[in-house]
Motif scaffolding. Structure first.
Motif, short mmCIF file in Angstrom:
data_model
loop_
_atom_site.label_atom_id
_atom_site.label_comp_id
_atom_site.label_asym_id
_atom_site.label_seq_id
_atom_site.Cartn_x
_atom_site.Cartn_y
_atom_site.Cartn_z
N GLN A 1 0.84 -1.19 0.00
CA GLN A 1 0.00 0.00 0.00
C GLN A 1 0.88 1.24 0.00
O GLN A 1 1.89 1.29 0.71
CB GLN A 1 -0.93 0.03 1.22
CG GLN A 1 -1.91 -1.12 1.31
CD GLN A 1 -2.97 -1.09 0.22
OE1 GLN A 1 -3.24 -0.05 -0.38
NE2 GLN A 1 -3.61 -2.24 -0.02
N ALA B 1 -2.84 3.21 1.80
CA ALA B 1 -2.62 2.88 3.20
C ALA B 1 -3.74 3.43 4.07
O ALA B 1 -4.16 4.57 3.92
CB ALA B 1 -1.27 3.42 3.67
N LEU C 1 2.47 4.91 7.91
CA LEU C 1 3.21 4.67 6.67
C LEU C 1 4.36 5.66 6.55
O LEU C 1 5.50 5.28 6.22
CB LEU C 1 2.28 4.80 5.47
CG LEU C 1 2.95 4.72 4.10
CD1 LEU C 1 3.48 3.32 3.83
CD2 LEU C 1 1.99 5.15 2.99
N GLU D 1 1.60 -3.51 4.27
CA GLU D 1 0.60 -3.21 5.29
C GLU D 1 0.09 -4.51 5.90
O GLU D 1 -0.33 -5.42 5.20
CB GLU D 1 -0.57 -2.43 4.69
CG GLU D 1 -1.65 -2.06 5.71
CD GLU D 1 -2.82 -1.33 5.08
OE1 GLU D 1 -2.84 -0.10 5.13
OE2 GLU D 1 -3.72 -2.02 4.52
N TYR E 1 3.11 -1.24 9.34
CA TYR E 1 3.76 -1.05 8.04
C TYR E 1 5.24 -1.41 8.12
O TYR E 1 5.94 -1.04 9.07
CB TYR E 1 3.61 0.40 7.57
CG TYR E 1 2.15 0.74 7.35
CD1 TYR E 1 1.54 0.51 6.13
CD2 TYR E 1 1.38 1.22 8.42
CE1 TYR E 1 0.18 0.77 5.95
CE2 TYR E 1 0.03 1.49 8.24
CZ TYR E 1 -0.56 1.25 7.00
OH TYR E 1 -1.89 1.49 6.84
N SER F 1 -0.66 0.18 -4.67
CA SER F 1 -1.69 -0.18 -3.69
C SER F 1 -2.58 -1.30 -4.21
O SER F 1 -3.14 -1.23 -5.32
CB SER F 1 -2.55 1.04 -3.36
OG SER F 1 -1.82 1.99 -2.62
#
Length: 339
Positions: free
Chosen positions: A16, A33, A39, A56, A113, A130
């Motif tokens: 992500q 995310a 992140l 993630e 993360y 993502s």
């Protein structure tokens, strides 16, 4: 090229980044995310831009090894160990070839993360890595990660120095801030009052697409169907059941239920980390406060690199204990103690 290999991970462990922006008019969800703050922290520790793609985790951790060289990696939101030795929180580390990095189950929050210096050498789809489950866009060849997945890393992953971040996410217990609308006129005055004065609970039906809430039923003034219109992160739809749904990163791009309010962008990461069963309240704010909060979050993320220190100089308890600083003992009453 050095690869990061997944030995084990939980369901929906995925790549992500900031998200797939600019394609909603074509019906493409932005994804991205769930907690952009966490992140950004992982990326800062890895020496990356704040929005670079990372792994993630959702509730469960995993185990990873590298092949072909060493990797500089950083984890936020969960505990970890390197070949069984605990890793201090908010630090980056060198994962040497053959070593195993184990990411533990998340004890607080929902999302964690793992970033790699330089990022992953994976081909983006529509400008993003993502992963979006329903459209099978992004991720690793259109899929989430699983045991055996091999993630190629850019050459920068073998450079850099382990760092420690001296700034943690502040704990906040205030209500989740919202702006009323865009269809608050579809609700009775009592429904608006109940929405702002009542406590809601995140139900087990909560995922990356939306968080269903349980609480008092919010009555509609004009029915619960509208002509479908555009949706953004944080829109709070209220279907015929009267129970609100907060739309999150994997949301659809248009919907036909009236939206009583919208969670401001600065509070979305905090909401995302709340687990099913968590209680929350809402507070209405005006546009000026929402914009000011978004700017503060932007500035906080931009300042993360200023709070990095080399790990070897970080005076944490873990670091001091690992140095074996005590060279012996002495009797305070002996003559030698007074030499």
């Amino acid at each position: 090229m050095t690869d990061l290999i997944v030995r084990a991970c939980g369901p929906m462990t995925s790549l992500q980044d900031r998200g797939r922006l600019g394609y909603q008019r074509f019906g493409v969800s932005p994804s991205g995310a769930m907690d952009l703050r966490a992140l950004a922290m992982a990326n800062a520790l890895a020496g990356n831009p704040p929005e670079m793609a990372a792994i993630e985790f959702i509730n469960l951790g995993g185990a990873f090894i590298c092949e072909g060289g060493n990797l500089l990696v950083a984890l936020t939101g969960a505990s970890a160990s390197l070949d069984g030795t605990p890793v201090p929180p908010l630090t980056s580390l060198i994962l040497q070839e053959g070593q195993t990095l184990e990411v533990g189950h998340l004890r607080t929050g929902t999302f964690a993360y793992l970033a790699v210096a330089g990022g992953f050498a994976v081909e983006p789809q529509l400008g993003s890595l993502s992963f979006h489950l329903r459209s099978r866009l992004g991720g690793l060849k259109g899929a989430a990660l699983q045991a055996g997945s091999r993630l190629p890393c850019r050459p920068e992953a073998q450079g850099g120095e382990p760092m420690q971040l001296t700034l943690a996410i502040p704990e906040e217990n205030e209500p989740i801030r919202v702006m009323l609308g865009p269809q608050d006129d579809y609700f009775t005055p009592d429904a608006i009052r109940l929405f702002l004065e009542s406590e809601f609970t995140i139900s087990p039906q909560a995922d990356r697409m939306g968080f269903q809430l349980t609480g008092p039923s919010l009555g509609h003034a004009k029915g619960f169907n509208i002509v479908s219109d555009g949706i953004v992160d944080g829109h709070i739809q209220v279907p015929g059941s009267g129970q609100p749904i907060v739309l999150m990163r994997d949301r659809q791009t248009a919907g036909g239920y009236p939206k009583i309010a919208t969670v401001i962008s600065a509070d979305l990461p905090r909401l995302a980390q709340m687990r099913p069963g968590s209680a929350l309240r809402f507070k209405a704010v005006e546009r000026e406060e929402a914009v000011a909060a978004a700017r503060r979050l932007r500035d906080w993320i931009a300042a993360l690199p200023e709070h990095l220190v080399p790990l070897r100089f970080a005076l944490t308890t873990e670091h001091l204990l690992s140095r074996n600083l005590i060279g012996g003992t002495v009797d305070a009453l002996s003559p030698a103690a007074h030499d």
